[in-house]
Design a protein around this motif. Sequence first.
Motif, PDB file in Angstrom:
ATOM      1  N   UNK A 237       0.824  -1.250  -0.007  1.00  0.00           N
ATOM      2  CA  UNK A 237      -0.215  -0.116  -0.066  1.00  0.00           C
ATOM      3  C   UNK A 237       0.923   1.333  -0.029  1.00  0.00           C
ATOM      4  N   UNK A 238       0.788   2.037  -1.162  1.00  0.00           N
ATOM      5  CA  UNK A 238       1.462   3.451  -0.974  1.00  0.00           C
ATOM      6  C   UNK A 238       0.446   4.634  -1.101  1.00  0.00           C
ATOM      7  N   UNK A 239       0.584   5.404  -0.198  1.00  0.00           N
ATOM      8  CA  UNK A 239      -0.331   6.759  -0.334  1.00  0.00           C
ATOM      9  C   UNK A 239       0.632   7.923  -0.176  1.00  0.00           C
ATOM     10  N   UNK A 240       0.214   8.876  -1.168  1.00  0.00           N
ATOM     11  CA  UNK A 240       0.820  10.093  -1.156  1.00  0.00           C
ATOM     12  C   UNK A 240      -0.077  11.275  -1.471  1.00  0.00           C
ATOM     13  N   UNK A 259       1.372  -1.065  -9.043  1.00  0.00           N
ATOM     14  CA  UNK A 259       0.219  -0.929  -8.035  1.00  0.00           C
ATOM     15  C   UNK A 259      -1.098  -1.035  -8.677  1.00  0.00           C
ATOM     16  N   UNK A 260      -1.750  -2.048  -8.800  1.00  0.00           N
ATOM     17  CA  UNK A 260      -3.014  -2.390  -9.714  1.00  0.00           C
ATOM     18  C   UNK A 260      -4.039  -1.709  -9.442  1.00  0.00           C
ATOM     19  N   UNK A 261      -4.482  -1.569  -8.092  1.00  0.00           N
ATOM     20  CA  UNK A 261      -5.612  -0.955  -7.581  1.00  0.00           C
ATOM     21  C   UNK A 261      -5.258   0.699  -7.151  1.00  0.00           C
ATOM     22  N   UNK A 262      -5.649   1.567  -7.892  1.00  0.00           N
ATOM     23  CA  UNK A 262      -5.413   3.086  -7.480  1.00  0.00           C
ATOM     24  C   UNK A 262      -6.472   3.972  -7.587  1.00  0.00           C
ATOM     25  N   UNK A 263      -6.550   4.910  -6.534  1.00  0.00           N
ATOM     26  CA  UNK A 263      -7.549   5.856  -6.457  1.00  0.00           C
ATOM     27  C   UNK A 263      -7.203   7.050  -5.795  1.00  0.00           C
ATOM     28  N   UNK A 264      -7.787   7.993  -6.103  1.00  0.00           N
ATOM     29  CA  UNK A 264      -7.557   9.653  -6.017  1.00  0.00           C
ATOM     30  C   UNK A 264      -8.624   9.980  -4.776  1.00  0.00           C
ATOM     31  N   UNK A 274      -5.021  12.973  -2.334  1.00  0.00           N
ATOM     32  CA  UNK A 274      -4.260  11.944  -1.835  1.00  0.00           C
ATOM     33  C   UNK A 274      -4.694  10.824  -2.774  1.00  0.00           C
ATOM     34  N   UNK A 275      -3.278  10.252  -3.373  1.00  0.00           N
ATOM     35  CA  UNK A 275      -3.279   9.088  -4.422  1.00  0.00           C
ATOM     36  C   UNK A 275      -3.038   7.774  -3.504  1.00  0.00           C
ATOM     37  N   UNK A 276      -3.879   6.929  -3.571  1.00  0.00           N
ATOM     38  CA  UNK A 276      -3.438   5.486  -2.841  1.00  0.00           C
ATOM     39  C   UNK A 276      -3.624   4.617  -3.723  1.00  0.00           C
ATOM     40  N   UNK A 277      -2.513   3.871  -3.837  1.00  0.00           N
ATOM     41  CA  UNK A 277      -2.355   2.465  -4.564  1.00  0.00           C
ATOM     42  C   UNK A 277      -2.032   1.363  -3.939  1.00  0.00           C
ATOM     43  N   UNK A 278      -2.752   0.273  -4.277  1.00  0.00           N
ATOM     44  CA  UNK A 278      -2.308  -0.931  -3.689  1.00  0.00           C
ATOM     45  C   UNK A 278      -2.033  -2.182  -4.906  1.00  0.00           C
ATOM     46  N   UNK A 279      -1.275  -3.202  -4.447  1.00  0.00           N
ATOM     47  CA  UNK A 279      -0.835  -4.220  -5.140  1.00  0.00           C
ATOM     48  C   UNK A 279      -1.969  -5.200  -5.410  1.00  0.00           C
TER      49      UNK A 279
END
Length: 279
Positions: A237-240, A259-264, A274-279
Amino acid sequence: MTIASGVPVRDALDSAGVAIRASGSDTPRLDAEVLLAHVLGVRREALFLDPGREVAGPQIRDYQALVRRRAVERAPVAYLVGTRGFRHLELAVDPRALIPRPETELLVEAALGLPHGARVLDVGTGSGAIALALADERPDLAITATDVDEDALAVARENAARLGLDVTFAAGDLLDAVPGARFDAVLSNPPYIPDGDRAGLPADVRDHEPPGALFAGADGLDVYRRLIPQAAAAAPLVAVEVGAGQAAAVEALMRAAGLGSVEARPDLAGILRVVVGRT
């Protein structure tokens, strides 16, 4: 601004507000109230509980000096009073580190749902706001915070010690500070203002906050280009935090990093912040 001896609080605030408004502040009355509450050693609400309260003696001189610095030097209010509220914490702040903003609280919220004992890395911690807020609200988490700026890291360490919160700190550039380490989440509020936007920033930001925590190349994306591949390799999980109009580009960087699942997610102003990405 000139205040005679024994002036009612309302008159002191009115006079200060005029001076601060003339300097271009968007919040002159609020600024005046925060500064006066600091000088009097009370909460801001207390200024209005005693209609007959006066400002007198050394307090007048101290207040005049702070108002002058705000109006003439455009010094940020948070630096003048030495603190800034963030989530449930009161953080010490000074020009060594960026002043925490309310929108950055979205990064904390992105990590609150992590499982018990999750390992979290806060990259570019500055004053320690994100890491310390998480340590306060989720003391079960194992939190590490890094910064390339030793001065900023010193502020974060001082805040952690004063608040009694358990965070591990490491100095270094991005994830180079924790080589080979694995985490359950990587969070970051990196520099993201394009270099060309410098002149258009408010003077209190442009002239007083650390430029290394603000600016990131021609399009403001330079740090994301280095950070996101490192973060995606270290955590699922990465959030920036991102600047206005940058969400789509950062989403693309996350997808390219695997990171296949990404949302803003929007802030209260409706800006995708904030943009959050998950594998």
